[in-house]
Design a protein around this motif. Sequence first.
Motif, PDB file in Angstrom:
ATOM      1  N   VAL A  86       6.817   7.668  21.144  1.00  0.00           N
ATOM      2  CA  VAL A  86       7.658   6.659  21.802  1.00  0.00           C
ATOM      3  C   VAL A  86       7.860   5.451  20.889  1.00  0.00           C
ATOM      4  O   VAL A  86       8.989   4.979  20.716  1.00  0.00           O
ATOM      5  CB  VAL A  86       7.053   6.230  23.151  1.00  0.00           C
ATOM      6  N   ILE A  87       6.784   4.939  20.281  1.00  0.00           N
ATOM      7  CA  ILE A  87       6.940   3.744  19.441  1.00  0.00           C
ATOM      8  C   ILE A  87       7.690   4.074  18.157  1.00  0.00           C
ATOM      9  O   ILE A  87       8.473   3.255  17.661  1.00  0.00           O
ATOM     10  CB  ILE A  87       5.572   3.073  19.158  1.00  0.00           C
ATOM     11  N   GLN A  88       7.517   5.284  17.624  1.00  0.00           N
ATOM     12  CA  GLN A  88       8.301   5.663  16.454  1.00  0.00           C
ATOM     13  C   GLN A  88       9.777   5.802  16.821  1.00  0.00           C
ATOM     14  O   GLN A  88      10.659   5.374  16.072  1.00  0.00           O
ATOM     15  CB  GLN A  88       7.788   6.977  15.844  1.00  0.00           C
ATOM     16  N   ARG A  89      10.044   6.398  17.968  1.00  0.00           N
ATOM     17  CA  ARG A  89      11.433   6.546  18.413  1.00  0.00           C
ATOM     18  C   ARG A  89      12.064   5.182  18.677  1.00  0.00           C
ATOM     19  O   ARG A  89      13.224   4.950  18.326  1.00  0.00           O
ATOM     20  CB  ARG A  89      11.494   7.405  19.674  1.00  0.00           C
ATOM     21  N   ALA A  90      11.313   4.275  19.294  1.00  0.00           N
ATOM     22  CA  ALA A  90      11.834   2.932  19.559  1.00  0.00           C
ATOM     23  C   ALA A  90      12.160   2.210  18.257  1.00  0.00           C
ATOM     24  O   ALA A  90      13.173   1.504  18.148  1.00  0.00           O
ATOM     25  CB  ALA A  90      10.813   2.131  20.369  1.00  0.00           C
ATOM     26  N   THR A  91      11.311   2.384  17.266  1.00  0.00           N
ATOM     27  CA  THR A  91      11.548   1.774  15.951  1.00  0.00           C
ATOM     28  C   THR A  91      12.776   2.386  15.295  1.00  0.00           C
ATOM     29  O   THR A  91      13.644   1.674  14.776  1.00  0.00           O
ATOM     30  CB  THR A  91      10.309   1.962  15.055  1.00  0.00           C
ATOM     31  N   SER A 177      -5.407  13.425   5.267  1.00  0.00           N
ATOM     32  CA  SER A 177      -6.727  14.050   5.393  1.00  0.00           C
ATOM     33  C   SER A 177      -7.788  13.253   4.655  1.00  0.00           C
ATOM     34  O   SER A 177      -8.981  13.419   4.880  1.00  0.00           O
ATOM     35  CB  SER A 177      -6.684  15.477   4.823  1.00  0.00           C
ATOM     36  N   SER A 178      -7.346  12.362   3.768  1.00  0.00           N
ATOM     37  CA  SER A 178      -8.276  11.535   2.997  1.00  0.00           C
ATOM     38  C   SER A 178      -7.713  10.133   2.884  1.00  0.00           C
ATOM     39  O   SER A 178      -6.513   9.941   2.705  1.00  0.00           O
ATOM     40  CB  SER A 178      -8.484  12.129   1.599  1.00  0.00           C
ATOM     41  N   SER A 179      -8.580   9.134   2.984  1.00  0.00           N
ATOM     42  CA  SER A 179      -8.142   7.743   2.884  1.00  0.00           C
ATOM     43  C   SER A 179      -7.666   7.404   1.474  1.00  0.00           C
ATOM     44  O   SER A 179      -7.009   6.389   1.261  1.00  0.00           O
ATOM     45  CB  SER A 179      -9.294   6.809   3.276  1.00  0.00           C
ATOM     46  N   GLU A 180      -8.003   8.253   0.507  1.00  0.00           N
ATOM     47  CA  GLU A 180      -7.627   8.010  -0.878  1.00  0.00           C
ATOM     48  C   GLU A 180      -6.269   8.623  -1.232  1.00  0.00           C
ATOM     49  O   GLU A 180      -5.737   8.376  -2.305  1.00  0.00           O
ATOM     50  CB  GLU A 180      -8.702   8.577  -1.814  1.00  0.00           C
ATOM     51  N   LYS A 181      -5.739   9.445  -0.343  1.00  0.00           N
ATOM     52  CA  LYS A 181      -4.469  10.094  -0.629  1.00  0.00           C
ATOM     53  C   LYS A 181      -3.335   9.078  -0.543  1.00  0.00           C
ATOM     54  O   LYS A 181      -3.256   8.295   0.402  1.00  0.00           O
ATOM     55  CB  LYS A 181      -4.220  11.248   0.345  1.00  0.00           C
ATOM     56  N   THR A 182      -2.454   9.094  -1.525  1.00  0.00           N
ATOM     57  CA  THR A 182      -1.389   8.089  -1.606  1.00  0.00           C
ATOM     58  C   THR A 182       0.009   8.701  -1.499  1.00  0.00           C
ATOM     59  O   THR A 182       0.983   8.069  -1.875  1.00  0.00           O
ATOM     60  CB  THR A 182      -1.490   7.319  -2.922  1.00  0.00           C
ATOM     61  N   ALA A 183       0.077   9.924  -1.003  1.00  0.00           N
ATOM     62  CA  ALA A 183       1.381  10.575  -0.864  1.00  0.00           C
ATOM     63  C   ALA A 183       1.365  11.472   0.359  1.00  0.00           C
ATOM     64  O   ALA A 183       0.316  11.911   0.820  1.00  0.00           O
ATOM     65  CB  ALA A 183       1.718  11.385  -2.116  1.00  0.00           C
ATOM     66  N   GLY A 184       2.562  11.721   0.886  1.00  0.00           N
ATOM     67  CA  GLY A 184       2.699  12.663   1.990  1.00  0.00           C
ATOM     68  C   GLY A 184       3.085  12.012   3.291  1.00  0.00           C
ATOM     69  O   GLY A 184       2.525  10.983   3.682  1.00  0.00           O
ATOM     70  N   ILE A 185       4.090  12.592   3.964  1.00  0.00           N
ATOM     71  CA  ILE A 185       4.446  12.196   5.320  1.00  0.00           C
ATOM     72  C   ILE A 185       4.421  13.454   6.171  1.00  0.00           C
ATOM     73  O   ILE A 185       4.625  14.557   5.672  1.00  0.00           O
ATOM     74  CB  ILE A 185       5.830  11.513   5.385  1.00  0.00           C
ATOM     75  N   CYS A 186       4.142  13.284   7.449  1.00  0.00           N
ATOM     76  CA  CYS A 186       3.934  14.457   8.300  1.00  0.00           C
ATOM     77  C   CYS A 186       5.261  15.102   8.690  1.00  0.00           C
ATOM     78  O   CYS A 186       6.231  14.415   9.032  1.00  0.00           O
ATOM     79  CB  CYS A 186       3.137  14.074   9.547  1.00  0.00           C
ATOM     80  N   LEU A 187       5.301  16.412   8.605  1.00  0.00           N
ATOM     81  CA  LEU A 187       6.446  17.179   9.068  1.00  0.00           C
ATOM     82  C   LEU A 187       6.320  17.301  10.585  1.00  0.00           C
ATOM     83  O   LEU A 187       5.410  17.935  11.086  1.00  0.00           O
ATOM     84  CB  LEU A 187       6.443  18.559   8.411  1.00  0.00           C
ATOM     85  N   GLY A 188       7.200  16.649  11.303  1.00  0.00           N
ATOM     86  CA  GLY A 188       7.109  16.598  12.755  1.00  0.00           C
ATOM     87  C   GLY A 188       7.087  15.174  13.282  1.00  0.00           C
ATOM     88  O   GLY A 188       7.268  14.945  14.471  1.00  0.00           O
ATOM     89  N   GLY A 189       6.880  14.207  12.384  1.00  0.00           N
ATOM     90  CA  GLY A 189       6.923  12.814  12.788  1.00  0.00           C
ATOM     91  C   GLY A 189       8.341  12.376  13.100  1.00  0.00           C
ATOM     92  O   GLY A 189       9.293  12.806  12.437  1.00  0.00           O
TER      93      GLY A 189
END
Length: 304
Positions: A86-91, A177-189
């Motif tokens: 909902v908040i992503q859609r509102a944004t 999956s890791s706090s150190e990862k600096t790339a990637g966005i979720c497929l489905g967001g």
Amino acid sequence: MGLIDQILSLENLRLAWEEVAANKGAPGIDRVSIKRWRRNWEERLVNLASAVRSNTYKASKLRRFSVPKKDGTRRWISILTVDDRVIQRATLRVIDHLFDREFMECSFGYREGRGVRDAIPMILTLRDAGNLWVVDADIDDCFNSLAHDLIFQFFKETVDDQIVMNLLSQWQRAGQSSSEKTAGICLGGVISPLLCNLVLHRMDIGLMEKGFHPIRYADDFCIFCTTKREAMAALEQTQEILRHLKLRLEPHKTKITNFDEGFDFLGIHFYRLSYSFISKEKRIEIKGQFDPGLFADYVPDGYQ
């Protein structure tokens, strides 16, 4: 009214909730379903707005599952909680047009009023103008490779609002999956397709400034050229642009071809003066004039 005030207005949140509810979808990691959320949706919207304003909103971790792809590999899909959807859609409802007006005419994926039915006639126009050579390109693990620093840099050029940037940061971290990862966005967001377009918009600009003719739908794209030599140059230029975007082509799925050999793009097979696709388990082949009605409800495989 400021940007965050537009996003968190109860009217905008209500419309966002109605869109999320209409899309149905499974519960997220909290197991709260659309049906359960609906029981007290007004209270939930007020609480959601309050949490964002007071900086107590926390994006939930993602529920993930995989689906098979045609090449035998699997695609990982993420399910957000209803709160986060909902908040992503509102944004997205508020900011999408701010970015979309900057995007190029060659981009068709996840843009309001544009889609496959608009891309095909442009491909046919390029073909009929003599652009018979094609760079059939595939970005290696695109969504999972999009660099966070570039997303933030490009995002801030258009939307420089601290609360929105904080939301974006949370949505990025929720999918890692890791706090150190600096790339990637979720497929489905909900907001992920916009972020993909945001980064690859730079590729569109770079290619068109060099006089090439790309057609792109999210992370799928082809470049149409008049000669094989031009196609080779376009491929080289694409590799250089993607290097600066911290992305790379998948060498086994990227090739130079032409209309005489035929190629597939967005689930459609282009061959000489015809194109074909499968609808309701039947192959439909079209020659001659483009019929937009055939693609009224068509969505490429993997983009549902």
